[in-house]
Design an enzyme around this catalytic site. Structure first.
Site, PDB file in Angstrom:
ATOM      1  N   GLU A   1       0.874  -1.191   0.000  1.00  0.00           N
ATOM      2  CA  GLU A   1       0.000   0.000   0.000  1.00  0.00           C
ATOM      3  C   GLU A   1       0.913   1.244   0.000  1.00  0.00           C
ATOM      4  OE1 GLU A   1      -1.597   0.759   3.945  1.00  0.00           O
ATOM      5  OE2 GLU A   1      -3.379   1.765   3.138  1.00  0.00           O
TER       6      GLU A   1
ATOM      7  N   ASN B   1      -7.025   6.219  -1.678  1.00  0.00           N
ATOM      8  CA  ASN B   1      -5.939   5.280  -1.421  1.00  0.00           C
ATOM      9  C   ASN B   1      -6.165   4.142  -2.413  1.00  0.00           C
ATOM     10  OD1 ASN B   1      -4.087   3.473  -0.384  1.00  0.00           O
ATOM     11  ND2 ASN B   1      -4.612   3.883   1.758  1.00  0.00           N
TER      12      ASN B   1
ATOM     13  N   LYS C   1      -9.470   2.008  -1.902  1.00  0.00           N
ATOM     14  CA  LYS C   1      -9.696   1.446  -0.560  1.00  0.00           C
ATOM     15  C   LYS C   1     -11.053   1.855   0.006  1.00  0.00           C
ATOM     16  CE  LYS C   1      -7.112   1.200   3.866  1.00  0.00           C
ATOM     17  NZ  LYS C   1      -5.825   1.632   4.465  1.00  0.00           N
TER      18      LYS C   1
ATOM     19  N   GLU D   1      -6.099   8.685   7.781  1.00  0.00           N
ATOM     20  CA  GLU D   1      -6.612   8.257   6.462  1.00  0.00           C
ATOM     21  C   GLU D   1      -7.984   8.847   6.183  1.00  0.00           C
ATOM     22  OE1 GLU D   1      -5.946   4.418   4.628  1.00  0.00           O
ATOM     23  OE2 GLU D   1      -4.898   3.809   6.438  1.00  0.00           O
TER      24      GLU D   1
ATOM     25  N   CYS E   1      -4.871  -2.951   2.809  1.00  0.00           N
ATOM     26  CA  CYS E   1      -4.604  -2.895   4.248  1.00  0.00           C
ATOM     27  C   CYS E   1      -5.812  -3.192   5.138  1.00  0.00           C
ATOM     28  CB  CYS E   1      -3.952  -1.558   4.607  1.00  0.00           C
ATOM     29  SG  CYS E   1      -3.166  -1.659   6.239  1.00  0.00           S
TER      30      CYS E   1
ATOM     31  N   ASN F   1       0.256  -1.118   5.398  1.00  0.00           N
ATOM     32  CA  ASN F   1       1.171  -0.361   6.267  1.00  0.00           C
ATOM     33  C   ASN F   1       0.539  -0.444   7.646  1.00  0.00           C
ATOM     34  OD1 ASN F   1       3.169   1.911   4.784  1.00  0.00           O
ATOM     35  ND2 ASN F   1       1.462   1.228   3.514  1.00  0.00           N
TER      36      ASN F   1
HETATM   37  N1  CDV Z   1      -3.041   1.396   6.568  1.00  0.00           N
HETATM   38  C1  CDV Z   1      -3.964   0.778   7.319  1.00  0.00           C
HETATM   39  O1  CDV Z   1      -5.078   0.553   6.865  1.00  0.00           O
HETATM   40  N2  CDV Z   1      -3.614   0.436   8.564  1.00  0.00           N
HETATM   41  C2  CDV Z   1      -4.506  -0.182   9.502  1.00  0.00           C
HETATM   42  C3  CDV Z   1      -4.174   0.171  10.921  1.00  0.00           C
HETATM   43  C4  CDV Z   1      -4.485   1.589  11.203  1.00  0.00           C
HETATM   44  C5  CDV Z   1      -4.933  -0.657  11.895  1.00  0.00           C
HETATM   45  C6  CDV Z   1      -4.498  -1.690   9.368  1.00  0.00           C
HETATM   46  O2  CDV Z   1      -5.587  -2.273   9.320  1.00  0.00           O
HETATM   47  O3  CDV Z   1      -3.445  -2.312   9.397  1.00  0.00           O
END
Ligand code: CDV
Length: 315
Positions: free
Chosen positions: A47, A108, A125, A144, A170, A195
């Site tokens: 990501e 994103n 996303k 975000e 993510c 991330n």
């Molecule tokens: N980049 C993300 O989406 N990170 C989230 C954190 C904030 C929990 C994740 O689900 O890994």
């Protein structure tokens, strides 16, 4: 006839706030070269793979963050060498980046490029974590919800490179709906970059649970949806914030078949037999035979929890 596609998760170590796109792209090209040497057909990058994870920084005026977004059509001039090298090698790839559209929308985003260099798909996303305003109680911000709008493309899948492919990003991986919507469209491979800081700034929990949850959601979802899940981290200490690694490839049985061992740039690979996904979809998870949709309506008609009324007589 078996359908084997050799897939790589190209984990990246930290990207410093002042690291250039050119440098990040050169690192990705290095990983692509390794992928070529190992006979890989498709590579999944993390990501926001072109920049540091900038939602950790608060900026009152969002336009002051514009330098972290890609504008206009892909490939941008900085990304072109990556596209060219992948095409030369005949390798497809998933690339995550921040997208700023012509009309000013911020997403994103991830794109899927096939092994001929053609962009076959885009995903934005859907499940944005974090918050939209500065929160002084957090050691790191996770803004975000400030810097992105929820994705507006749903969860499409694409028939490409010999299989049915889907993308997520993510936090999407923690939500069963993500996988189920795509698996209802036949997804055999779900690719996702992430991330994930090692500290949960939303709820107190021991750090080791971050990796446990990272893997359990991908493994359970691969099994329940009979698909491969390719999870690729940006890892290591990025501007003082620790990001977990743990990039992995999970097969439809839910077993992890490849796992990164470092917190840096590292390629892991696995020859994924897509017929394994098909087998699960035709047996235990034959949706047409076994799903009972008459009981599932609440999943799309309600977001929050509505508990049964308290039994006042028993109080
Ligand atoms: N980049 C993300 O989406 N990170 C989230 C954190 C904030 C929990 C994740 O689900 O890994």
């Amino acid at each position: 006839m078996s359908r084997i596609i050799n897939i790589g998760a190209a984990q990246m170590g930290p990207i410093a706030p002042d690291e250039s796109r050119v440098s990040a792209v050169n690192r990705m090209i290095e990983l692509l070269k390794q992928a070529k040497d190992r006979g890989v057909n498709l590579v999944v990058f993390p990501e926001l793979a072109l920049t540091t994870f900038f939602p950790r920084y608060y900026e009152e005026d969002i336009s002051k963050m514009d330098m972290h977004y890609e504008r206009g059509e892909m490939p941008t001039p900085e990304c072109k060498p990556l596209f060219d090298k992948a095409k030369e090698f005949g390798i497809g790839f998933y690339l995550g980046y921040a997208e700023l559209t012509e009309d000013g929308h911020r997403f994103n985003t991830a794109i899927l490029v096939d092994d001929t260099g053609k962009i076959v798909g885009k995903y934005r996303k859907v499940h944005l974590p974090g918050h939209s305003e500065y929160d002084g109680k957090r050691p790191w911000q996770h803004l975000e919800k400030r810097y992105f709008e929820p994705g507006d493309l749903g969860f499409p899948v694409w028939r490409t490179m010999g299989g049915i492919m889907g993308m997520a990003i993510c936090n999407d991986r923690r939500w069963p709906e993500t996988y189920r919507v795509m698996s209802l469209k036949g997804a055999e491979v779900i690719m996702l970059g992430y991330n994930t800081p090692d500290v949960n700034t939303s709820a107190p929990e021991p750090n080791h649970l971050r990796m446990f949850h990272n893997h359990i959601v991908m493994q359970a979802s691969a099994y329940q949806n009979s698909c491969f899940v390719i999870g690729t981290a940006k890892a290591g200490i990025e501007d003082g914030c620790m990001l977990i690694g743990g990039s992995c490839i999970v097969q439809p049985s839910g077993e992890m078949v490849a796992l990164a061992s470092s917190l840096g740039d590292e390629l892991i690979t696995y020859a994924c037999d897509l017929d394994l996904a098909k087998m699960g979809k035709e047996t235990v998870f034959n949706y047409a035979k076994h799903r009972r949709i008459e009981h599932y309506g609440i999943i799309t008609s309600q977001t929050g929890v509505i508990e049964p009324p308290l039994d006042e007589a028993a109080e």
